[in-house]
Design a protein around this motif. Structure first.
Motif: not given
Length: 88
Positions: A67-86
């Protein structure tokens, strides 16, 4: 060796989320990823808002799964996206 911990809500209940995050951080995790398949974005945002400060308090990077939007909203240090994710 580095420990990349995955806090997976398929194995940990929402009620135990903070305790599990704290235990992982205190137990030697050097990065923590929140993985919550089958939860809504709103639920994941709430969980991320709970876990992010725990990681920050231990100086541990925090990653959000799918969830890139969630990562951005909480100021996460990164995001994990698989081939079919996000959707970027």
């Amino acid at each position: 060796m580095k420990i990349y911990a995955i806090l997976d809500l398929g194995y940990v209940s929402v009620e135990a989320l903070a305790t599990a995050a704290t235990d992982l951080c205190a137990g030697g995790a050097q990065l923590l990823q929140l993985r919550a398949k089958n939860h809504t974005e709103e639920q994941i945002l709430q969980m991320a808002q709970e876990v992010r400060p725990i990681c920050a308090g231990h100086g541990i990077p925090f990653i959000v799964n799918d969830h890139p939007r969630v990562a951005a909203m909480v100021n996460a240090d990164g995001i994990h996206l698989g081939q079919d994710d996000g959707n970027l």
